[in-house]
Design a protein around this motif. Sequence first.
Motif, PDB file in Angstrom:
ATOM      1  N   LEU A 152       9.008  -2.617  -0.879  1.00  0.00           N
ATOM      2  CA  LEU A 152       8.623  -3.565  -0.288  1.00  0.00           C
ATOM      3  C   LEU A 152       7.358  -3.806   0.166  1.00  0.00           C
ATOM      4  CD1 LEU A 152       9.437  -4.986   3.266  1.00  0.00           C
ATOM      5  CD2 LEU A 152       8.150  -2.479   4.202  1.00  0.00           C
ATOM      6  N   VAL A 154       4.479  -5.999   2.255  1.00  0.00           N
ATOM      7  CA  VAL A 154       4.101  -6.044   3.450  1.00  0.00           C
ATOM      8  C   VAL A 154       2.605  -6.963   3.308  1.00  0.00           C
ATOM      9  CG1 VAL A 154       3.133  -4.322   5.455  1.00  0.00           C
ATOM     10  CG2 VAL A 154       4.691  -3.698   3.963  1.00  0.00           C
ATOM     11  N   VAL A 164      10.792  -6.479   6.845  1.00  0.00           N
ATOM     12  CA  VAL A 164      10.411  -4.669   7.078  1.00  0.00           C
ATOM     13  C   VAL A 164      11.881  -4.374   7.177  1.00  0.00           C
ATOM     14  CG1 VAL A 164       9.274  -2.843   8.219  1.00  0.00           C
ATOM     15  CG2 VAL A 164       7.859  -5.252   7.195  1.00  0.00           C
ATOM     16  N   ALA A 180       6.118   1.254   0.564  1.00  0.00           N
ATOM     17  CA  ALA A 180       5.410  -0.136   0.935  1.00  0.00           C
ATOM     18  C   ALA A 180       3.895  -0.654   0.778  1.00  0.00           C
ATOM     19  CB  ALA A 180       5.784   0.281   2.680  1.00  0.00           C
ATOM     20  N   LEU A 220       3.764  -1.418   9.757  1.00  0.00           N
ATOM     21  CA  LEU A 220       5.537  -0.855   9.639  1.00  0.00           C
ATOM     22  C   LEU A 220       5.504   0.172  10.663  1.00  0.00           C
ATOM     23  CD1 LEU A 220       4.819   0.983   6.019  1.00  0.00           C
ATOM     24  CD2 LEU A 220       6.237  -0.592   6.691  1.00  0.00           C
ATOM     25  N   HIS A 234       2.619   4.843   1.626  1.00  0.00           N
ATOM     26  CA  HIS A 234       1.731   3.223   1.932  1.00  0.00           C
ATOM     27  C   HIS A 234       1.311   3.072   0.425  1.00  0.00           C
ATOM     28  CE1 HIS A 234       2.731   5.585   5.702  1.00  0.00           C
ATOM     29  NE2 HIS A 234       3.091   4.113   6.233  1.00  0.00           N
TER      30      HIS A 234
END
Length: 295
Positions: A152, A154, A164, A180, A220, A234
């Motif tokens: 993803l 971000v 998201v 992410a 998130l 992350h």
Amino acid sequence: MAGLVVVGVDGSPSSLAAVEAAAREALLRGARLRVVHAFLWPAMHVPLGSSPLGPPGGGLRNMAEHLVAEAVARARSAAPEVDVTHAVVTGEPLTVLEAQSRAAELVVVGSRGMGGFVGLLVGSTAVHLAAHGACPVLVVREAGEVSGPVVLGVDGSAAGERAVDFAFAEAALRMAPLVALHAWTNWNAPLPEPQDPSEPYANPPGALAAEEERLLFEGLAGHQERHPDVAVEHRLVRGRTREALIEASRSAQLVVVGARGRGGFVGLLLGSVSQALLHHAHCPVAVVRGAGVRH
């Protein structure tokens, strides 16, 4: 009634790969699958039947029916449990698929169709549909790593909130981990609030990185609680967003991005990052438009 996944087909190998991906998406969602072919020729007043001098099974209408039947058979082979229907709709592909997207939860297309020009990495229908579709659009490029994560992108923008949501839901459906990823440079990172108001441009070393990490976690917030079974990594990357996401796509089964991000220009419906991924990612790409975006 079960949800609906729509896949656009034109008989190209790319569209048949999209059919298989769409069938799997429908299976994951417990949704129906509609195979759609945009039949342009009637609108151009071209003869559709077979020629008196040709075989009885010839002609544009028979060709359209044949390629749709092949696509339906491919879908049923990939996911026999899915309810598959089909439609041959008169019109230009982008117009037809955009209309279909209004009743769908996902539209799937191949990266290039029969009309693709040699040298183009992705077709115009895929790019324009990603910008104008009323639901998320999945563009199937390469197959992706089956056991890889969902990646993803971000950026912390309000426009990216739906992306998201989609990425977490997709990771949960696929029972896959979620990466992410947030990339930043000194040029695209917003300056944090200065610790000393008398020196507005003075920040301690590491302040930009800390601010970008905060942005990633805040982007998130709430989503992990709604999807506790999704393992989240992350990943904060110092570098250009496009290159970071394209590199991450090498080991991913799917990349999810918003249509426009924090740095998007007003009026543009598709940002440079999402366009770059549609052209260069090593796995399928889902583009999710933000709330309140007008056609």
